[in-house]
Write a protein that holds these residues in place. Structure first.
Motif, mmCIF file in Angstrom:
data_model
loop_
_atom_site.group_PDB
_atom_site.id
_atom_site.type_symbol
_atom_site.label_atom_id
_atom_site.label_comp_id
_atom_site.label_asym_id
_atom_site.label_seq_id
_atom_site.Cartn_x
_atom_site.Cartn_y
_atom_site.Cartn_z
ATOM 1 N N GLY A 3 0.817 -1.206 0.000
ATOM 2 C CA GLY A 3 0.000 0.000 0.000
ATOM 3 C C GLY A 3 0.851 1.256 0.000
ATOM 4 O O GLY A 3 1.996 1.260 0.460
ATOM 5 N N SER A 4 0.294 2.336 -0.548
ATOM 6 C CA SER A 4 0.982 3.621 -0.564
ATOM 7 C C SER A 4 -0.065 4.733 -0.546
ATOM 8 O O SER A 4 -1.229 4.509 -0.895
ATOM 9 N N PRO A 5 0.312 5.947 -0.153
ATOM 10 C CA PRO A 5 -0.646 7.040 -0.062
ATOM 11 C C PRO A 5 -1.293 7.368 -1.410
ATOM 12 O O PRO A 5 -0.684 7.192 -2.470
ATOM 13 N N SER A 6 -2.505 7.850 -1.346
ATOM 14 C CA SER A 6 -3.217 8.274 -2.550
ATOM 15 C C SER A 6 -2.383 9.299 -3.301
ATOM 16 O O SER A 6 -1.757 10.173 -2.704
ATOM 17 N N GLY A 7 -2.344 9.172 -4.610
ATOM 18 C CA GLY A 7 -1.576 10.093 -5.442
ATOM 19 C C GLY A 7 -0.148 9.659 -5.695
ATOM 20 O O GLY A 7 0.561 10.276 -6.485
ATOM 21 N N THR A 8 0.291 8.590 -5.026
ATOM 22 C CA THR A 8 1.641 8.076 -5.243
ATOM 23 C C THR A 8 1.750 7.544 -6.670
ATOM 24 O O THR A 8 0.888 6.780 -7.102
ATOM 25 N N PRO A 9 2.783 7.950 -7.419
ATOM 26 C CA PRO A 9 2.950 7.386 -8.773
ATOM 27 C C PRO A 9 3.067 5.865 -8.706
ATOM 28 O O PRO A 9 3.671 5.316 -7.774
ATOM 29 N N ASP A 10 2.479 5.201 -9.656
ATOM 30 C CA ASP A 10 2.520 3.738 -9.761
ATOM 31 C C ASP A 10 1.900 3.028 -8.557
ATOM 32 O O ASP A 10 2.276 1.906 -8.222
ATOM 33 N N ARG A 11 0.925 3.662 -7.922
ATOM 34 C CA ARG A 11 0.224 3.039 -6.800
ATOM 35 C C ARG A 11 -0.468 1.774 -7.278
ATOM 36 O O ARG A 11 -1.096 1.751 -8.341
ATOM 37 N N ARG A 12 -0.357 0.714 -6.520
ATOM 38 C CA ARG A 12 -0.964 -0.564 -6.888
ATOM 39 C C ARG A 12 -2.491 -0.453 -6.841
ATOM 40 O O ARG A 12 -3.054 0.216 -5.975
ATOM 41 N N ALA A 13 -3.128 -1.128 -7.775
ATOM 42 C CA ALA A 13 -4.590 -1.096 -7.844
ATOM 43 C C ALA A 13 -5.167 -2.496 -7.630
ATOM 44 O O ALA A 13 -4.565 -3.499 -8.024
ATOM 45 N N LEU A 14 -6.328 -2.524 -7.016
ATOM 46 C CA LEU A 14 -7.081 -3.751 -6.809
ATOM 47 C C LEU A 14 -8.452 -3.606 -7.446
ATOM 48 O O LEU A 14 -8.950 -2.500 -7.622
ATOM 49 N N MET A 15 -9.059 -4.730 -7.757
ATOM 50 C CA MET A 15 -10.411 -4.690 -8.309
ATOM 51 C C MET A 15 -11.418 -4.845 -7.191
ATOM 52 O O MET A 15 -11.122 -5.410 -6.142
#
Length: 120
Positions: free
Chosen positions: A46-58
């Motif tokens: 996990g990483s803060p919102s707006g972090t480049p290349d933040r991992r995404a889940l469905m």
């Protein structure tokens, strides 16, 4: 379905595992959200919102309020989300599809969801 046996409606592409669970639990609001991430990665990727290349889940559900609740949880613990509702569309993140268990950004996940084809 090696683990749970064969289910005709799944084999024929007429249902999804999460959709069958929703049918089995009609008073519940089933949400599919963490099937494409390893348990250990939930606490480390996990990483803060707006972090480049933040991992995404469905997130997928037949209940918009439940899907929204799950999206909020995902964001709070550090993940972007892509909504793949209703549950009848959740096959797009099943095993052997481009989006399954691969670390992806939101854009990559959206692209891989679009590439998914039903193999039945």
């Amino acid at each position: 379905m090696e683990r749970d046996g064969r289910f005709g409606e799944l084999d024929r592409g007429e249902a999804t595992p999460s959709g069958l669970l929703q049918e089995h639990l009609p008073k519940s609001k089933v949400v599919k959200a963490f099937n494409r991430i390893g348990a250990a990665d939930i606490t480390t990727d996990g990483s803060p919102s707006g972090t480049p290349d933040r991992r995404a889940l469905m997130v997928s559900s037949d209940h918009p309020d439940a899907a929204g609740f799950a999206r909020d949880i995902c964001d709070r613990i550090g993940f972007d989300t892509v909504d793949v509702s209703p549950l009848s569309e959740s096959w797009r993140v099943e095993r052997d599809r481009p989006a399954y268990v691969v670390k992806q950004t939101k854009a990559e996940l959206e692209a891989n969801l679009a590439k998914a084809t039903c193999t039945v």
